[in-house]
Write a protein that holds these residues in place. Structure first.
Motif, PDB file in Angstrom:
ATOM      1  N   GLY A 328      60.608  17.484  24.090  1.00 19.99           N
ATOM      2  CA  GLY A 328      60.592  18.868  23.631  1.00 19.99           C
ATOM      3  C   GLY A 328      60.263  19.025  22.158  1.00 19.99           C
ATOM      4  N   THR A 330      57.695  19.372  19.144  1.00 20.64           N
ATOM      5  CA  THR A 330      56.311  19.757  18.887  1.00 20.64           C
ATOM      6  C   THR A 330      55.737  18.871  17.787  1.00 20.64           C
ATOM      7  N   ARG A 360      60.653  28.203  22.965  1.00 18.97           N
ATOM      8  CA  ARG A 360      60.553  26.996  23.777  1.00 18.97           C
ATOM      9  C   ARG A 360      61.929  26.547  24.244  1.00 18.97           C
ATOM     10  N   GLU A 361      61.935  25.707  25.267  1.00 22.69           N
ATOM     11  CA  GLU A 361      63.182  25.107  25.725  1.00 22.69           C
ATOM     12  C   GLU A 361      63.753  24.232  24.617  1.00 22.69           C
TER      13      GLU A 361
END
Length: 371
Positions: A328, A330, A360-361
């Motif tokens: 998760g 980035t 986002r998650e």
């Protein structure tokens, strides 16, 4: 005045009065009606002209200026000559005005082209200045002055039948790069000029200084230099390998400086600099150049160069990025070239990644350690 306007005859002696380059090939002189006998007479010892290179004549008795030497080299390598310039041309920078002619006899009359239609030596096909002379023209402080150079390198196609002579050193290439025009001259781009220079140097210190100046002075990227040296098969020389290691360290330091500048100039949140990321169990995920833990955004500088271990380095880079994004996180990928070309644009990309983190998650928890 049009292209069809007839050329008016003027005595060739006007070149010693006009502030223009005074270098011509013997072929061009013949085309202008100057016979071989006249050329021989004027090029005799003590005469007003001199044979500077085979087939290239200097139309004044004094020593050639640096500009005239460069033009003579290009004319010799290209086998052609610019037309005689118009009488009212501007003085070339650094050119000295020779004294009056001492030759007696009838004046030599040649046609002079109309203003606005004069060719230059930059139009010489398939020949360009390279090596140390090119680096000097590009503004390298570590390169000697043109006047101090005993020889001038000129790059020509491999198929050309041309030999080195006088101040001309012929460098042949299978594929010639697109030349850069500097003061009206075709000059090899920095990376090619560097490779042609390094191929002739044995002093590791000089090689290192020139390579580092190319990057530090903003002429080109370290990766582009290494790629050119690889293509020239120069990385097998120990002193070149040592210089390249210094070059890569310099290139990375400059890129890191740009990254710091980007964060502070565009007021991005302060990240954790140069950290290793690990899973709580101790599994090493890899190092990144900047990391924002709250937003789970990482920035990585790509300073990879084309070397023999490129496939392995690429696989390692791809593995790390895949692992981080699987958790998760980035990953924003930037290169020194992107930072140098558009710092504001790269800052906008990072800011967007930080701002959209809430959409986002949540990322997996990772440990952030100094590296």
């Amino acid at each position: 005045m049009t292209h069809n306007t007839p050329l008016s005859p003027r005595p060739l002696s006007h070149l010693t009065e006009a502030a223009q380059r005074r270098v011509m090939t013997l072929r061009a002189l013949r085309e202008h009606g100057v016979s071989a006998a006249v050329v021989n007479e004027r090029c005799r010892p003590g005469g007003p002209w001199q044979l500077l290179l085979p087939g290239v004549c200097l139309l004044h008795p004094g020593p050639p200026t640096s500009d005239e030497r460069l033009h003579a080299v290009l004319l010799y390598a290209g086998g052609d000559s610019p037309q005689i310039p118009a009488q009212h041309g501007a003085l070339s920078r650094g050119a000295a005005r020779p004294g009056p002619s001492s030759v007696s006899g009838p004046p030599v009359v040649v046609p002079v082209p109309a203003a606005g239609h004069c060719a230059t030596a930059a139009q010489t096909a398939d020949a360009m200045i390279t090596g140390l002379a090119a680096l000097t023209l590009h503004g390298f402080t570590g390169a000697p002055s043109l006047r101090a150079l005993d020889r001038i390198d000129v790059l020509v196609p491999r198929v050309r039948r041309l030999r080195s002579t006088g101040c001309v050193h012929v460098v042949r290439g299978q594929q010639l790069p697109e030349p850069v025009e500097i003061t009206g001259l075709p000059v090899a781009p920095v990376v090619r000029a560097l490779a042609d220079t390094v191929a002739q140097l044995t002093d590791a210190g000089v090689v290192r200084r020139l390579l580092v100046e190319a990057v530090r002075g903003g002429h080109c990227e370290a990766t582009a230099i290494v790629r050119e040296l690889t293509q020239a098969r120069l990385l097998g020389r120990p002193h070149v390998v040592d210089a390249v290691d210094t070059l890569l360290a310099e290139g990375r330091a400059l890129a890191e400086g740009l990254l710091y500048d980007m964060v502070f100039r565009y007021r991005l949140p302060e990240p954790c600099w140069n950290v290793d990321l690990r899973l709580p169990g101790g599994t090493h995920l890899g190092g990144v150049d900047a990391y924002w833990p709250e937003q789970a955004v990482a920035v990585e500088l790509d300073t990879r160069v084309p070397r023999q271990d490129e496939d392995a380095r690429w696989c390692e880079y791809a593995r790390k990025r895949e692992a981080l994004e699987g958790l998760g996180i980035t990953v924003v990928h930037v290169t020194p070239a992107k930072l140098r070309a558009s710092l504001e644009q790269q800052a906008a990309i990072v800011r967007t990644a930080l701002m959209t983190a809430v959409e986002r998650e949540p990322a997996e928890y990772v440990r952030v350690l100094p590296r």
